[in-house]
Design a protein around this motif. Structure first.
Motif, mmCIF file in Angstrom:
data_model
loop_
_atom_site.group_PDB
_atom_site.id
_atom_site.type_symbol
_atom_site.label_atom_id
_atom_site.label_comp_id
_atom_site.label_asym_id
_atom_site.label_seq_id
_atom_site.Cartn_x
_atom_site.Cartn_y
_atom_site.Cartn_z
ATOM 1 N N MET A 50 -21.447 36.156 -24.705
ATOM 2 C CA MET A 50 -22.248 37.088 -23.874
ATOM 3 C C MET A 50 -22.724 38.211 -24.692
ATOM 4 S SD MET A 50 -20.551 38.894 -20.602
ATOM 5 C CE MET A 50 -21.471 39.216 -19.179
ATOM 6 N N ALA A 51 -23.970 38.591 -24.266
ATOM 7 C CA ALA A 51 -24.834 39.564 -24.783
ATOM 8 C C ALA A 51 -24.225 40.949 -24.271
ATOM 9 C CB ALA A 51 -26.125 39.644 -24.557
ATOM 10 N N LEU A 52 -24.672 42.100 -25.116
ATOM 11 C CA LEU A 52 -23.965 43.330 -24.777
ATOM 12 C C LEU A 52 -25.226 44.296 -24.588
ATOM 13 C CD1 LEU A 52 -21.699 45.778 -24.897
ATOM 14 C CD2 LEU A 52 -22.343 45.927 -27.093
ATOM 15 N N GLN A 53 -25.165 44.877 -23.466
ATOM 16 C CA GLN A 53 -26.434 45.769 -23.094
ATOM 17 C C GLN A 53 -25.698 47.409 -23.105
ATOM 18 O OE1 GLN A 53 -27.937 45.531 -19.264
ATOM 19 N NE2 GLN A 53 -29.500 46.777 -19.618
ATOM 20 N N ILE A 54 -26.491 48.254 -23.877
ATOM 21 C CA ILE A 54 -25.869 49.634 -23.983
ATOM 22 C C ILE A 54 -26.699 50.627 -23.231
ATOM 23 C CG2 ILE A 54 -25.070 51.450 -25.389
ATOM 24 C CD1 ILE A 54 -24.871 49.056 -27.518
ATOM 25 N N LEU A 55 -26.150 51.175 -22.143
ATOM 26 C CA LEU A 55 -26.994 52.167 -21.328
ATOM 27 C C LEU A 55 -26.598 53.557 -21.726
ATOM 28 C CD1 LEU A 55 -26.475 50.322 -17.751
ATOM 29 C CD2 LEU A 55 -28.395 50.171 -19.527
ATOM 30 N N LYS A 56 -27.594 54.418 -21.924
ATOM 31 C CA LYS A 56 -27.108 55.872 -22.169
ATOM 32 C C LYS A 56 -27.545 56.684 -21.122
ATOM 33 C CE LYS A 56 -29.270 55.241 -26.233
ATOM 34 N NZ LYS A 56 -30.057 55.639 -27.577
ATOM 35 N N ILE A 104 -22.132 56.683 -22.485
ATOM 36 C CA ILE A 104 -22.377 55.376 -22.824
ATOM 37 C C ILE A 104 -21.482 54.404 -22.198
ATOM 38 C CG2 ILE A 104 -22.293 53.796 -24.810
ATOM 39 C CD1 ILE A 104 -23.890 56.267 -25.332
ATOM 40 N N LYS A 105 -22.745 53.430 -21.740
ATOM 41 C CA LYS A 105 -22.040 52.594 -20.603
ATOM 42 C C LYS A 105 -22.386 51.100 -21.430
ATOM 43 C CE LYS A 105 -22.939 55.347 -16.529
ATOM 44 N NZ LYS A 105 -23.536 55.345 -15.301
ATOM 45 N N PRO A 106 -21.161 50.543 -22.070
ATOM 46 C CA PRO A 106 -21.438 49.275 -22.527
ATOM 47 C C PRO A 106 -21.355 48.346 -21.276
ATOM 48 C CG PRO A 106 -19.551 50.332 -23.200
ATOM 49 C CD PRO A 106 -20.136 51.172 -22.467
ATOM 50 N N VAL A 107 -22.399 47.281 -21.259
ATOM 51 C CA VAL A 107 -22.339 46.024 -20.311
ATOM 52 C C VAL A 107 -21.969 44.954 -21.009
ATOM 53 C CG1 VAL A 107 -23.517 45.221 -18.268
ATOM 54 C CG2 VAL A 107 -23.845 47.648 -19.014
ATOM 55 N N GLY A 108 -21.074 44.104 -20.750
ATOM 56 C CA GLY A 108 -20.787 42.990 -21.268
ATOM 57 C C GLY A 108 -19.713 42.929 -22.164
ATOM 58 N N PRO A 128 -21.751 45.368 -34.139
ATOM 59 C CA PRO A 128 -22.818 46.156 -34.741
ATOM 60 C C PRO A 128 -23.817 47.004 -33.864
ATOM 61 C CG PRO A 128 -22.473 43.983 -35.748
ATOM 62 C CD PRO A 128 -21.918 44.128 -34.558
ATOM 63 N N ASP A 129 -24.281 46.629 -32.809
ATOM 64 C CA ASP A 129 -25.150 47.232 -31.960
ATOM 65 C C ASP A 129 -24.577 48.315 -31.266
ATOM 66 O OD1 ASP A 129 -26.722 44.916 -32.148
ATOM 67 O OD2 ASP A 129 -26.497 43.762 -30.383
ATOM 68 N N LEU A 130 -23.203 48.277 -31.016
ATOM 69 C CA LEU A 130 -22.575 49.416 -30.491
ATOM 70 C C LEU A 130 -22.326 50.416 -31.666
ATOM 71 C CD1 LEU A 130 -20.944 50.798 -28.111
ATOM 72 C CD2 LEU A 130 -19.211 49.770 -28.884
ATOM 73 N N LYS A 131 -22.058 49.979 -32.808
ATOM 74 C CA LYS A 131 -21.902 50.969 -33.847
ATOM 75 C C LYS A 131 -23.169 51.575 -34.251
ATOM 76 C CE LYS A 131 -20.382 51.466 -38.670
ATOM 77 N NZ LYS A 131 -19.933 50.586 -39.808
ATOM 78 N N GLU A 132 -24.265 51.036 -34.204
ATOM 79 C CA GLU A 132 -25.526 51.659 -34.468
ATOM 80 C C GLU A 132 -26.032 52.620 -33.376
ATOM 81 O OE1 GLU A 132 -30.150 50.241 -34.349
ATOM 82 O OE2 GLU A 132 -28.596 48.774 -35.365
ATOM 83 N N THR A 133 -25.547 52.583 -32.007
ATOM 84 C CA THR A 133 -26.013 53.354 -31.132
ATOM 85 C C THR A 133 -24.916 54.604 -31.122
ATOM 86 O OG1 THR A 133 -26.495 51.688 -29.533
ATOM 87 C CG2 THR A 133 -25.847 53.495 -28.593
ATOM 88 N N GLU A 160 -16.928 50.853 -17.181
ATOM 89 C CA GLU A 160 -16.643 50.167 -15.803
ATOM 90 C C GLU A 160 -17.328 48.689 -15.794
ATOM 91 O OE1 GLU A 160 -18.097 50.750 -11.406
ATOM 92 O OE2 GLU A 160 -19.020 52.149 -12.876
ATOM 93 N N LYS A 161 -18.249 48.495 -16.628
ATOM 94 C CA LYS A 161 -18.742 47.261 -16.758
ATOM 95 C C LYS A 161 -18.551 46.548 -18.164
ATOM 96 C CE LYS A 161 -22.275 48.157 -13.240
ATOM 97 N NZ LYS A 161 -23.504 48.228 -12.846
ATOM 98 N N LEU A 162 -17.681 47.067 -18.945
ATOM 99 C CA LEU A 162 -17.069 46.345 -19.940
ATOM 100 C C LEU A 162 -15.985 45.461 -19.922
ATOM 101 C CD1 LEU A 162 -17.181 46.438 -23.187
ATOM 102 C CD2 LEU A 162 -15.333 48.200 -23.138
ATOM 103 N N GLU A 163 -16.325 44.065 -20.052
ATOM 104 C CA GLU A 163 -15.623 42.930 -19.772
ATOM 105 C C GLU A 163 -14.622 42.759 -20.714
ATOM 106 O OE1 GLU A 163 -15.765 41.571 -17.069
ATOM 107 O OE2 GLU A 163 -17.264 42.793 -16.331
ATOM 108 N N TYR A 164 -14.868 42.996 -22.071
ATOM 109 C CA TYR A 164 -14.004 42.539 -23.186
ATOM 110 C C TYR A 164 -14.375 43.145 -24.391
ATOM 111 C CZ TYR A 164 -12.137 39.430 -26.818
ATOM 112 O OH TYR A 164 -11.556 38.979 -28.241
ATOM 113 N N ILE A 165 -13.096 43.663 -25.378
ATOM 114 C CA ILE A 165 -13.515 44.523 -26.516
ATOM 115 C C ILE A 165 -12.408 43.594 -27.474
ATOM 116 C CG2 ILE A 165 -11.876 46.218 -26.055
ATOM 117 C CD1 ILE A 165 -14.040 48.133 -27.635
ATOM 118 N N ASP A 166 -12.611 43.444 -28.735
ATOM 119 C CA ASP A 166 -11.971 42.896 -29.735
ATOM 120 C C ASP A 166 -11.574 43.908 -31.007
ATOM 121 O OD1 ASP A 166 -14.182 42.873 -31.456
ATOM 122 O OD2 ASP A 166 -13.958 40.661 -31.637
#
Length: 103
Positions: A1-7, A16-20, A28-33, A50-56
């Motif tokens: 699943m892709a990650l979308q990062i809303l600011k 920061i609102k990570p979606v996915g 790496p996308d989150l780290k860059e942001t 709220e819209k973060l489904e999973y984090i490893d």
């Protein structure tokens, strides 16, 4: 699943609102942001899960690295609205004592 990062900027806080999912492929996308925001501004940060489904563990590492950098500027990261499975992960790893985690 892709990650979308809303600011969203709100006075002296950036939300920061990570979606996915944040995993080895998307962290790496989150780290860059997060790094970009920390380097360009001197504000507190809220991560709205709220819209973060999973984090490893890779994603948790990104959050820890961001927290270290933002603490150097005497600012903080607050994590809000995380799902029960992610809250459990924060509890098990002890990160609920490192980050400000709000319901």
């Amino acid at each position: 699943m892709a990650l979308q990062i809303l600011k969203e900027e709100n006075n002296d806080v950036i939300i920061i609102k990570p979606v996915g999912e944040v995993d080895i492929y998307t962290s790496p996308d989150l780290k860059e942001t997060l790094t970009e925001i920390i380097n360009q501004s001197n504000v507190n940060m809220v991560i709205d899960g709220e819209k973060l489904e999973y984090i490893d563990s890779t994603g948790l590492g990104v959050l820890i690295g961001a927290l270290k950098k933002i603490k150097e500027k005497e600012r903080n990261i607050t994590i809000t609205n995380i799902k029960p499975n992610i809250k459990k992960l924060f509890d098990i790893t002890g990160l609920n004592k490192v980050f400000v985690v709000k319901e």
